[in-house]
Scaffold this motif. Structure first.
Motif, PDB file in Angstrom:
ATOM      1  N   ARG A   1       2.072  -4.562   2.923  1.00 59.34           N
ATOM      2  CA  ARG A   1       3.477  -4.072   3.149  1.00 59.34           C
ATOM      3  C   ARG A   1       3.226  -2.445   3.098  1.00 59.34           C
ATOM      4  O   ARG A   1       2.997  -2.146   1.801  1.00 59.34           O
ATOM      5  CB  ARG A   1       4.430  -4.270   2.288  1.00 59.34           C
ATOM      6  N   PRO A   2       3.463  -1.608   3.950  1.00 55.68           N
ATOM      7  CA  PRO A   2       3.323  -0.252   3.815  1.00 55.68           C
ATOM      8  C   PRO A   2       4.504   0.414   3.038  1.00 55.68           C
ATOM      9  O   PRO A   2       5.821   0.340   3.428  1.00 55.68           O
ATOM     10  CB  PRO A   2       3.293   0.550   5.226  1.00 55.68           C
ATOM     11  N   LEU A   3       4.302   1.503   2.061  1.00 60.14           N
ATOM     12  CA  LEU A   3       5.349   2.166   1.400  1.00 60.14           C
ATOM     13  C   LEU A   3       4.750   3.644   1.886  1.00 60.14           C
ATOM     14  O   LEU A   3       3.856   4.130   1.149  1.00 60.14           O
ATOM     15  CB  LEU A   3       5.389   1.958   0.105  1.00 60.14           C
ATOM     16  N   ILE A   4       5.380   4.068   2.676  1.00 55.20           N
ATOM     17  CA  ILE A   4       4.817   5.402   3.482  1.00 55.20           C
ATOM     18  C   ILE A   4       5.479   6.743   2.758  1.00 55.20           C
ATOM     19  O   ILE A   4       6.825   6.648   2.946  1.00 55.20           O
ATOM     20  CB  ILE A   4       5.125   5.609   5.037  1.00 55.20           C
TER      21      ILE A   4
ATOM     22  N   ALA B   1       0.900  -1.319  -0.222  1.00 54.53           N
ATOM     23  CA  ALA B   1      -0.094   0.257   0.010  1.00 54.53           C
ATOM     24  C   ALA B   1       0.979   1.270  -0.231  1.00 54.53           C
ATOM     25  O   ALA B   1       1.668   1.331   1.153  1.00 54.53           O
ATOM     26  CB  ALA B   1      -1.007   0.055   1.273  1.00 54.53           C
ATOM     27  N   PHE B   2       0.822   2.076  -0.962  1.00 54.69           N
ATOM     28  CA  PHE B   2       1.700   3.338  -1.145  1.00 54.69           C
ATOM     29  C   PHE B   2       0.743   4.403  -0.514  1.00 54.69           C
ATOM     30  O   PHE B   2      -0.416   4.667  -0.884  1.00 54.69           O
ATOM     31  CB  PHE B   2       1.709   3.632  -2.671  1.00 54.69           C
ATOM     32  N   GLU B   3       1.268   4.859   0.546  1.00 51.40           N
ATOM     33  CA  GLU B   3       0.439   5.892   1.433  1.00 51.40           C
ATOM     34  C   GLU B   3       0.986   7.219   1.410  1.00 51.40           C
ATOM     35  O   GLU B   3       2.179   7.389   1.416  1.00 51.40           O
ATOM     36  CB  GLU B   3       0.403   5.478   2.853  1.00 51.40           C
ATOM     37  N   ALA B   4      -0.088   8.123   0.700  1.00 48.49           N
ATOM     38  CA  ALA B   4       0.526   9.674   0.685  1.00 48.49           C
ATOM     39  C   ALA B   4      -0.735  10.537   1.048  1.00 48.49           C
ATOM     40  O   ALA B   4      -1.547  10.853   0.058  1.00 48.49           O
ATOM     41  CB  ALA B   4       0.987   9.942  -0.770  1.00 48.49           C
ATOM     42  N   THR B   5      -0.952  10.608   2.305  1.00 46.83           N
ATOM     43  CA  THR B   5      -2.207  11.535   2.806  1.00 46.83           C
ATOM     44  C   THR B   5      -1.633  12.947   3.446  1.00 46.83           C
ATOM     45  O   THR B   5      -1.008  13.547   2.675  1.00 46.83           O
ATOM     46  CB  THR B   5      -2.859  10.480   3.587  1.00 46.83           C
ATOM     47  N   ARG B   6      -1.960  13.062   4.455  1.00 42.79           N
ATOM     48  CA  ARG B   6      -1.738  14.246   5.263  1.00 42.79           C
ATOM     49  C   ARG B   6      -0.487  14.114   6.272  1.00 42.79           C
ATOM     50  O   ARG B   6      -0.724  12.992   6.891  1.00 42.79           O
ATOM     51  CB  ARG B   6      -3.172  14.708   5.983  1.00 42.79           C
ATOM     52  N   ALA B   7       0.261  15.126   6.188  1.00 46.72           N
ATOM     53  CA  ALA B   7       1.503  15.146   7.294  1.00 46.72           C
ATOM     54  C   ALA B   7       0.867  14.925   8.711  1.00 46.72           C
ATOM     55  O   ALA B   7       0.066  15.397   9.056  1.00 46.72           O
ATOM     56  CB  ALA B   7       2.169  16.531   7.163  1.00 46.72           C
ATOM     57  N   GLY B   8       1.525  13.781   9.278  1.00 49.23           N
ATOM     58  CA  GLY B   8       1.045  13.353  10.717  1.00 49.23           C
ATOM     59  C   GLY B   8       0.597  12.071  10.750  1.00 49.23           C
ATOM     60  O   GLY B   8       0.487  11.516  11.649  1.00 49.23           O
ATOM     61  N   LEU B   9      -0.096  11.634   9.523  1.00 48.31           N
ATOM     62  CA  LEU B   9      -0.937  10.822   9.565  1.00 48.31           C
ATOM     63  C   LEU B   9      -0.194   9.248   9.149  1.00 48.31           C
ATOM     64  O   LEU B   9      -0.701   8.022   9.315  1.00 48.31           O
ATOM     65  CB  LEU B   9      -2.104  10.447   8.696  1.00 48.31           C
ATOM     66  N   GLY B  10       0.865   9.361   8.689  1.00 48.61           N
ATOM     67  CA  GLY B  10       1.715   8.145   8.102  1.00 48.61           C
ATOM     68  C   GLY B  10       1.992   7.106   9.027  1.00 48.61           C
ATOM     69  O   GLY B  10       1.725   6.022   8.880  1.00 48.61           O
ATOM     70  N   PHE B  11       2.187   7.206  10.391  1.00 49.98           N
ATOM     71  CA  PHE B  11       2.398   6.326  11.265  1.00 49.98           C
ATOM     72  C   PHE B  11       1.159   5.500  11.669  1.00 49.98           C
ATOM     73  O   PHE B  11       1.238   4.122  11.451  1.00 49.98           O
ATOM     74  CB  PHE B  11       3.085   6.744  12.637  1.00 49.98           C
ATOM     75  N   GLU B  12       0.228   5.927  11.846  1.00 46.13           N
ATOM     76  CA  GLU B  12      -1.116   5.553  12.035  1.00 46.13           C
ATOM     77  C   GLU B  12      -1.658   4.634  10.933  1.00 46.13           C
ATOM     78  O   GLU B  12      -1.728   3.379  11.023  1.00 46.13           O
ATOM     79  CB  GLU B  12      -2.139   6.350  12.519  1.00 46.13           C
ATOM     80  N   HIS B  13      -1.294   5.346   9.817  1.00 45.57           N
ATOM     81  CA  HIS B  13      -1.839   4.699   8.449  1.00 45.57           C
ATOM     82  C   HIS B  13      -0.896   3.258   8.347  1.00 45.57           C
ATOM     83  O   HIS B  13      -1.328   2.350   7.867  1.00 45.57           O
ATOM     84  CB  HIS B  13      -1.680   5.282   7.105  1.00 45.57           C
ATOM     85  N   GLY B  14       0.406   3.392   8.559  1.00 48.28           N
ATOM     86  CA  GLY B  14       1.555   2.408   8.522  1.00 48.28           C
ATOM     87  C   GLY B  14       0.923   1.049   9.339  1.00 48.28           C
ATOM     88  O   GLY B  14       0.868   0.111   9.018  1.00 48.28           O
ATOM     89  N   ARG B  15       0.546   1.522  10.596  1.00 49.05           N
ATOM     90  CA  ARG B  15      -0.060   0.507  11.532  1.00 49.05           C
ATOM     91  C   ARG B  15      -1.283  -0.277  11.182  1.00 49.05           C
ATOM     92  O   ARG B  15      -1.437  -1.292  11.105  1.00 49.05           O
ATOM     93  CB  ARG B  15      -0.425   1.066  12.845  1.00 49.05           C
ATOM     94  N   GLN B  16      -2.004   0.808  10.408  1.00 46.20           N
ATOM     95  CA  GLN B  16      -3.394   0.090   9.894  1.00 46.20           C
ATOM     96  C   GLN B  16      -2.908  -1.005   8.588  1.00 46.20           C
ATOM     97  O   GLN B  16      -3.545  -1.985   8.505  1.00 46.20           O
ATOM     98  CB  GLN B  16      -4.303   1.092   9.657  1.00 46.20           C
ATOM     99  N   ILE B  17      -1.852  -0.542   8.073  1.00 48.87           N
ATOM    100  CA  ILE B  17      -1.649  -1.198   6.486  1.00 48.87           C
ATOM    101  C   ILE B  17      -1.024  -2.654   6.853  1.00 48.87           C
ATOM    102  O   ILE B  17      -1.487  -3.656   6.540  1.00 48.87           O
ATOM    103  CB  ILE B  17      -0.890  -0.470   5.785  1.00 48.87           C
TER     104      ILE B  17
END
Ligand SMILES: NC(=O)c1ccc[n+]([C@@H]2O[C@H](COP(=O)([O-])OP(=O)(O)OC[C@H]3O[C@@H](n4cnc5c(N)ncnc54)[C@H](OP(=O)(O)O)[C@@H]3O)[C@@H](O)[C@H]2O)c1
Length: 250
Positions: free
Chosen positions: A77-80, A55-71
């Motif tokens: 596999r997260p690509l943050i 999952a390539f994750e490109a959302t809002r600054a500050g959300l990357g860690f939580e989204h990485g956990r969810q992925i």
């Protein structure tokens, strides 16, 4: 026979970087774009069933860690790409990934040129009396200083300490003279007409050594996105930046 394409989902697919990543994955037979998620969708619930390996994750600054956990919780596999994931948070994602026998990557900047600037700054760190950083971006960029500037300061400070050279001299106290991170002043500009620029100004008496990287559009992220995603598909644990990508190819 060509290997089967790697299934990838994009989270934040309607954003500037997300749209560009979708074009990169769609235009390359090594990838199969299986899902595009936007804000408001229940993507963490749907990701597991999407068949995505990455999952390539490109959302809002500050959300990357939580989204990485969810992925990772979805077995993917997260690509943050999102800015603002701290070194400690990368460590926590690494632990969670290894528990699940997965891998992933947090890449604050996919540009290979920007990565080369970081490496050159590490080389220069021991050899000058002083350094200050300057970054400039378009006004829509929410965070400041940029993740790349923070990473540059962290790497210079680490390389300086490892070299045994004395710490850099006194740093400015006035706000107009920059925000001090890792003992290094960073100046951030937000201007229309600028896309992304990173500069490291090293100086000693009688000399100035400037490293500068300039991007004019997201195309510069393309090669790094592909290399990082290929690495992400097979690595163990979660790494930070493109170092591991190039080390694995050396
Ligand atoms: N690593 C790199 O090389 C690199 C390069 C460029 C940018 N970045 C970083 O990547 C991030 C995105 O940048 P951008 O320029 O593409 O920003 P952008 O144009 O604002 O796009 C972000 C997108 O994510 C969506 N979003 C927000 N929260 C979400 C959620 N919880 N779930 C799913 N989608 C969500 C936003 O929707 P709404 O509009 O509805 O809020 C928007 O469509 C930023 O943190 C930026 O600093 C990294």
């Amino acid at each position: 026979m060509n290997p089967a394409p790697i299934a990838v989902a994009v989270v934040g697919a309607a954003g500037r970087l997300g749209q560009f990543a979708c074009r990169v994955f769609e235009g390359d037979p090594r990838w199969r774009l299986v899902a595009r998620y936007e804000r408001g969708e229940r993507w963490p619930d749907e990701l597991r069933a999407s068949g995505a390996q990455i999952a390539f994750e490109a959302t809002r600054a500050g959300l990357g860690f939580e989204h990485g956990r969810q992925i990772l919780a979805a077995g993917v596999r997260p690509l943050i790409a999102t800015s603002g994931v701290s070194v400690d948070e990368v460590g926590e994602l690494d632990r969670l990934a290894r528990e699940r026998q997965l891998g992933g990557l947090v890449v604050p900047n996919f540009s290979v040129g920007a990565w080369l600037l970081l490496r050159a700054a590490e080389l220069a760190a021991a050899h000058f009396e002083q350094v200050e950083l300057l970054e400039a971006h378009h006004p829509r960029k929410a965070d400041a200083p940029s993740g790349t500037a923070l990473e540059c300061a962290r790497r210079i400070a680490r390389a300086r300490a490892e070299s045994g050279a004395a710490p850099f001299g006194a740093q400015p106290s006035a706000a107009a003279r920059g925000d001090v991170r890792d003992g290094i002043a960073i100046h951030a500009l937000r201007l229309p007409g600028v896309y992304a620029r990173q500069e490291a100004h090293f100086a000693s008496a009688g000399e100035l050594f400037v490293l500068r990287h300039e991007m004019n559009g997201p195309e510069a992220f393309g090669p790094g996105i592909v290399l990082a995603a290929l690495h992400c598909a097979r690595c163990s644990g979660v790494g930070l930046g493109l170092d591991g990508v190039f080390a694995a190819r050396a």
